[in-house]
Design an enzyme around this catalytic site. Structure first.
Site, PDB file in Angstrom:
ATOM      1  N   SER A 242       0.831  -1.217   0.000  1.00 46.62           N
ATOM      2  CA  SER A 242       0.000   0.000   0.000  1.00 46.62           C
ATOM      3  C   SER A 242       0.860   1.259   0.000  1.00 46.62           C
ATOM      4  O   SER A 242       0.559   2.228  -0.705  1.00 46.62           O
ATOM      5  CB  SER A 242      -0.965   0.007   1.187  1.00 46.62           C
ATOM      6  OG  SER A 242      -0.280  -0.213   2.394  1.00 46.62           O
ATOM      7  N   HIS A 272      -2.112  -8.752   2.046  1.00 47.01           N
ATOM      8  CA  HIS A 272      -1.699  -7.511   2.749  1.00 47.01           C
ATOM      9  C   HIS A 272      -2.812  -7.164   3.762  1.00 47.01           C
ATOM     10  O   HIS A 272      -3.098  -7.969   4.643  1.00 47.01           O
ATOM     11  CB  HIS A 272      -1.472  -6.438   1.673  1.00 47.01           C
ATOM     12  CG  HIS A 272      -0.833  -5.170   2.140  1.00 47.01           C
ATOM     13  ND1 HIS A 272      -0.101  -5.063   3.280  1.00 47.01           N
ATOM     14  CD2 HIS A 272      -0.821  -3.914   1.580  1.00 47.01           C
ATOM     15  CE1 HIS A 272       0.332  -3.814   3.413  1.00 47.01           C
ATOM     16  NE2 HIS A 272      -0.099  -3.088   2.393  1.00 47.01           N
ATOM     17  N   HIS A 318       5.617 -12.960   7.495  1.00 47.52           N
ATOM     18  CA  HIS A 318       5.799 -11.564   7.084  1.00 47.52           C
ATOM     19  C   HIS A 318       6.937 -11.495   6.076  1.00 47.52           C
ATOM     20  O   HIS A 318       7.890 -12.264   6.158  1.00 47.52           O
ATOM     21  CB  HIS A 318       6.116 -10.666   8.292  1.00 47.52           C
ATOM     22  CG  HIS A 318       5.836  -9.222   8.019  1.00 47.52           C
ATOM     23  ND1 HIS A 318       6.761  -8.395   7.440  1.00 47.52           N
ATOM     24  CD2 HIS A 318       4.717  -8.482   8.193  1.00 47.52           C
ATOM     25  CE1 HIS A 318       6.226  -7.192   7.298  1.00 47.52           C
ATOM     26  NE2 HIS A 318       4.981  -7.221   7.739  1.00 47.52           N
ATOM     27  N   ARG A 327       3.354  -5.134  17.093  1.00 48.83           N
ATOM     28  CA  ARG A 327       1.966  -4.648  17.040  1.00 48.83           C
ATOM     29  C   ARG A 327       1.011  -5.759  17.484  1.00 48.83           C
ATOM     30  O   ARG A 327      -0.062  -5.499  18.024  1.00 48.83           O
ATOM     31  CB  ARG A 327       1.637  -4.163  15.619  1.00 48.83           C
ATOM     32  CG  ARG A 327       2.532  -3.019  15.155  1.00 48.83           C
ATOM     33  CD  ARG A 327       2.366  -2.726  13.681  1.00 48.83           C
ATOM     34  NE  ARG A 327       2.637  -3.889  12.854  1.00 48.83           N
ATOM     35  CZ  ARG A 327       2.380  -3.966  11.546  1.00 48.83           C
ATOM     36  NH1 ARG A 327       1.833  -2.939  10.922  1.00 48.83           N
ATOM     37  NH2 ARG A 327       2.677  -5.062  10.868  1.00 48.83           N
ATOM     38  N   ASP A 373      -2.130  -8.849  12.084  1.00 51.48           N
ATOM     39  CA  ASP A 373      -3.493  -9.272  11.761  1.00 51.48           C
ATOM     40  C   ASP A 373      -3.951 -10.508  12.518  1.00 51.48           C
ATOM     41  O   ASP A 373      -5.127 -10.875  12.458  1.00 51.48           O
ATOM     42  CB  ASP A 373      -3.609  -9.540  10.258  1.00 51.48           C
ATOM     43  CG  ASP A 373      -3.445  -8.265   9.465  1.00 51.48           C
ATOM     44  OD1 ASP A 373      -3.938  -7.227   9.925  1.00 51.48           O
ATOM     45  OD2 ASP A 373      -2.798  -8.302   8.408  1.00 51.48           O
TER      46      ASP A 373
HETATM   47  N1  AMX Z   1       1.165 -20.373   6.550  1.00 47.44           N
HETATM   48  C1  AMX Z   1       1.607 -21.344   5.733  1.00 47.44           C
HETATM   49  N2  AMX Z   1       2.596 -21.153   4.829  1.00 47.44           N
HETATM   50  C2  AMX Z   1       3.169 -19.946   4.784  1.00 47.44           C
HETATM   51  C3  AMX Z   1       2.783 -18.907   5.638  1.00 47.44           C
HETATM   52  C4  AMX Z   1       1.710 -19.139   6.535  1.00 47.44           C
HETATM   53  N3  AMX Z   1       1.247 -18.177   7.333  1.00 47.44           N
HETATM   54  N4  AMX Z   1       3.536 -17.820   5.376  1.00 47.44           N
HETATM   55  C5  AMX Z   1       4.376 -18.174   4.385  1.00 47.44           C
HETATM   56  N5  AMX Z   1       4.147 -19.455   4.019  1.00 47.44           N
HETATM   57  C6  AMX Z   1       4.763 -20.198   2.926  1.00 47.44           C
HETATM   58  C7  AMX Z   1       4.555 -19.443   1.613  1.00 47.44           C
HETATM   59  O1  AMX Z   1       3.264 -19.710   1.077  1.00 47.44           O
HETATM   60  C8  AMX Z   1       5.686 -19.943   0.775  1.00 47.44           C
HETATM   61  O2  AMX Z   1       5.342 -21.241   0.302  1.00 47.44           O
HETATM   62  P1  AMX Z   1       5.671 -21.705  -1.214  1.00 47.44           P
HETATM   63  O3  AMX Z   1       7.157 -21.606  -1.321  1.00 47.44           O
HETATM   64  O4  AMX Z   1       5.137 -23.095  -1.264  1.00 47.44           O
HETATM   65  O5  AMX Z   1       4.962 -20.730  -2.101  1.00 47.44           O
HETATM   66  C9  AMX Z   1       6.812 -20.096   1.808  1.00 47.44           C
HETATM   67  O6  AMX Z   1       6.182 -20.189   3.094  1.00 47.44           O
HETATM   68  C10 AMX Z   1       7.799 -18.953   1.837  1.00 47.44           C
HETATM   69  O7  AMX Z   1       7.098 -17.749   2.050  1.00 47.44           O
HETATM   70  P2  AMX Z   1       7.795 -16.573   2.872  1.00 47.44           P
HETATM   71  O8  AMX Z   1       9.000 -16.135   2.118  1.00 47.44           O
HETATM   72  O9  AMX Z   1       7.984 -16.985   4.291  1.00 47.44           O
HETATM   73  O10 AMX Z   1       6.680 -15.455   2.870  1.00 47.44           O
HETATM   74  P3  AMX Z   1       6.480 -14.269   1.813  1.00 47.44           P
HETATM   75  O11 AMX Z   1       7.464 -13.197   2.140  1.00 47.44           O
HETATM   76  O12 AMX Z   1       6.466 -14.799   0.416  1.00 47.44           O
HETATM   77  O13 AMX Z   1       5.010 -13.795   2.142  1.00 47.44           O
HETATM   78  C11 AMX Z   1       3.222 -13.250   3.597  1.00 47.44           C
HETATM   79  C12 AMX Z   1       4.721 -13.087   3.348  1.00 47.44           C
HETATM   80  C13 AMX Z   1       2.834 -12.327   4.760  1.00 47.44           C
HETATM   81  C14 AMX Z   1       2.446 -12.798   2.348  1.00 47.44           C
HETATM   82  C15 AMX Z   1       2.924 -14.736   3.950  1.00 47.44           C
HETATM   83  O14 AMX Z   1       3.611 -15.080   5.127  1.00 47.44           O
HETATM   84  C16 AMX Z   1       1.436 -15.011   4.091  1.00 47.44           C
HETATM   85  O15 AMX Z   1       0.751 -15.234   3.095  1.00 47.44           O
HETATM   86  N6  AMX Z   1       0.907 -14.962   5.366  1.00 47.44           N
HETATM   87  C17 AMX Z   1      -0.517 -15.105   5.597  1.00 47.44           C
HETATM   88  C18 AMX Z   1      -1.238 -13.829   5.169  1.00 47.44           C
HETATM   89  C19 AMX Z   1      -0.975 -12.691   6.138  1.00 47.44           C
HETATM   90  O16 AMX Z   1      -0.990 -12.855   7.341  1.00 47.44           O
HETATM   91  N7  AMX Z   1      -0.751 -11.480   5.587  1.00 47.44           N
HETATM   92  C20 AMX Z   1      -0.601 -10.266   6.409  1.00 47.44           C
HETATM   93  C21 AMX Z   1       0.761  -9.651   6.301  1.00 47.44           C
HETATM   94  C22 AMX Z   1       0.825  -8.378   7.117  1.00 47.44           C
HETATM   95  C23 AMX Z   1       0.058  -7.290   6.428  1.00 47.44           C
HETATM   96  O17 AMX Z   1       0.463  -6.799   5.389  1.00 47.44           O
HETATM   97  N8  AMX Z   1      -1.054  -6.891   6.961  1.00 47.44           N
END
Ligand code: AMX
Length: 438
Positions: A242, A272, A318, A327, A373
């Site tokens: 964002s 996000h 994250h 937070r 979150d």
């Molecule tokens: N549960 C299960 N698997 C997860 C995970 C979770 N909470 N978080 C990451 N992974 C997996 C990914 O899907 C990825 O798998 P893949 O290689 O098979 O595609 C692997 O772990 C590596 O990912 P990463 O490098 O650790 O994460 P990222 O930097 O690519 O993504 C994020 C970060 C936040 C998008 C991801 O952790 C996620 O989708 N979390 C759940 C959604 C969430 O809580 N989002 C809020 C973020 C904060 C915000 O902006 N408000």
């Protein structure tokens, strides 16, 4: 507003001189290399902009103008009788890069009060939309509809000079942020509260007014939650989806309304800001699955099964952080104090005990800890704001405090239009064959 304008103006020479010195003496200094892996994984870790409003340290969490979350909860000015910061003081800190006195925090609140009303034509836009439109779409549309109010766009058309752009950006920022609690409350009431209209109460602060405008005037604890929520979600450095979307759009001299609306469109994505909605939906699903709060063992088996199916658990992980998000911790502290017996909160706590080791075991999740979150929806739910589709709007109300500050400072520092470069697969293959180091 004169106070913020004078303060920023007094700081600008020093900021400009520092940046000019870096550009003049170190223009070829290499900040980082970009690997093929980074290009294919979302430009992860590539440092693409300098913005002094906030910084996320992977092992410490967010610092807003150099201060951590626990520090600011302690030192920012508060309303008499409240334990949580006034948003006006936070906005002063973000904008001015200086801790406000109680009078300065109150002055921002007073300025916001002047502009708190949302024009009727904006409310008409919201009313005209189909009933199943997502509240985040309405929020972004409401902000976009107000763009005709932009002082910057009006002054630019009359030939504003470059060094003065930031002053109109600041004026737009104060007026837009002033209206956000009213706009959000209108959307909430229109969708979920019998289309009531409750005008802002001029005796209340910006955050508490949101509580008042959704019909929770007598709930002092919910007002405290609003103060905490709007403080915690205000900024998370300049390059998250964002913030960067809004920064990029503003770099084309699109005004604060256009840039904030664009930022909200990014915030509306499930990876996000929409994660808070997803997280609450998921928590309720877990509770329904077990018909109550499960034991640690039953929860562990359930989570292992989910992960083995490739599910992503909302609220965990994250892109930058590598610790429990401070937070999250601040909200957990609030929950322990204000709602110690809430069963969804005890589910949040049990997940926090059980899930991180399981995420570590997957061997791929880089951050197994909860983000902001993982708990914020459960807090809203406790106070009767159960419509989780709305939660990202609350995030947006707060986040525009940060986005607008980045935009004001980007203009104040005369940042240029952004234009990175893309390349084709064939060009990349040629570069690799040509022997660029891998
Ligand atoms: N549960 C299960 N698997 C997860 C995970 C979770 N909470 N978080 C990451 N992974 C997996 C990914 O899907 C990825 O798998 P893949 O290689 O098979 O595609 C692997 O772990 C590596 O990912 P990463 O490098 O650790 O994460 P990222 O930097 O690519 O993504 C994020 C970060 C936040 C998008 C991801 O952790 C996620 O989708 N979390 C759940 C959604 C969430 O809580 N989002 C809020 C973020 C904060 C915000 O902006 N408000």
């Amino acid at each position: 507003m004169d106070l913020l304008k004078e303060k920023i103006a007094s700081k600008l020479p020093e900021y400009r001189e520092r940046e000019n010195r870096i550009k003049k003496d170190h223009s070829n200094f290499k900040v980082c290399d970009v690997t093929v892996d980074q290009i294919y994984s979302g430009i992860r870790g590539v440092m693409v902009q300098v913005s002094d409003v906030s910084y996320v340290d992977p092992n410490e969490g967010i610092r807003l103008r150099g201060y951590t979350v626990p520090e600011l909860l302690e030192i920012l000015p508060k309303q008499p009788g409240s334990k949580l910061p006034l948003a006006g003081g936070l906005y002063y800190l973000l904008m001015v890069d200086e801790l406000p006195t109680p009078e300065e925090a109150a002055a921002v609140e007073a300025e916001w009060r002047k502009y708190a009303g949302v024009p009727d034509y904006v409310l008409a836009v919201i009313r005209a939309m189909p009933a199943d439109t997502h509240p985040m779409t309405l929020f972004s549309q409401g902000i976009l509809a107000m763009q005709r109010e932009s002082r910057f766009s009006q002054e630019y058309a009359k030939g504003l000079i470059k060094n003065d752009y930031w002053e109109s950006y600041l004026e737009d920022s104060v007026r837009l942020t002033a209206k956000l609690p009213s706009l959000a409350a209108y959307i909430y009431n229109h969708r979920y509260n019998g289309d009531k209209y409750i005008p802002p109460d001029p005796t209340l602060d910006w955050s508490a007014n949101f509580a008042h405008m959704i019909g929770k005037s007598s709930d002092e604890d919910y007002k405290e939650l609003c103060r905490l929520f709007f403080f915690l979600h205000s900024d998370h450095e300049g390059a998250n989806v964002s913030a960067h979307a809004s920064w990029l759009v503003a770099s084309a001299l699109s005004d604060v309304y256009l840039a904030s609306s664009a930022g909200m469109d990014g915030l509306a994505g499930p990876l996000h800001g929409l994660a808070n909605q997803e997280c609450l939906r998921w928590l309720l699903g877990v509770r329904a699955h077990f018909g109550g709060i499960p034991t640690r063992e039953a929860l562990k088996d359930f989570l292992l099964e989910q992960l083995s199916k490739g599910a992503v658990i909302p609220g965990y992980g994250h892109a930058v952080l590598r610790i429990t998000d401070p937070r999250f911790t601040a909200q957990l502290d609030f929950a322990n104090q204000y709602l110690p017996d809430d069963d969804l909160i005890s589910l949040v706590k049990t997940i926090y005990e059980v899930l991180p080791p399981l995420l570590i075991q997957t061997g791929k999740v880089k951050n197994p800890w909860p983000n902001v979150d993982a708990i914020n929806g459960a807090l809203q739910y406790h106070f009767g704001v159960t419509q989780y589709e709305f939660y990202t709007v609350l995030f947006g109300v707060s986040r525009i405090l940060g986005l607008s500050t980045h935009a004001v400072w980007a203009r104040a520092m005369n940042k240029p239009i952004e234009r990175p470069k893309s390349l084709t697969t064939a060009i990349l293959e040629e570069m690799i064959q040509g022997g660029n180091p891998s």
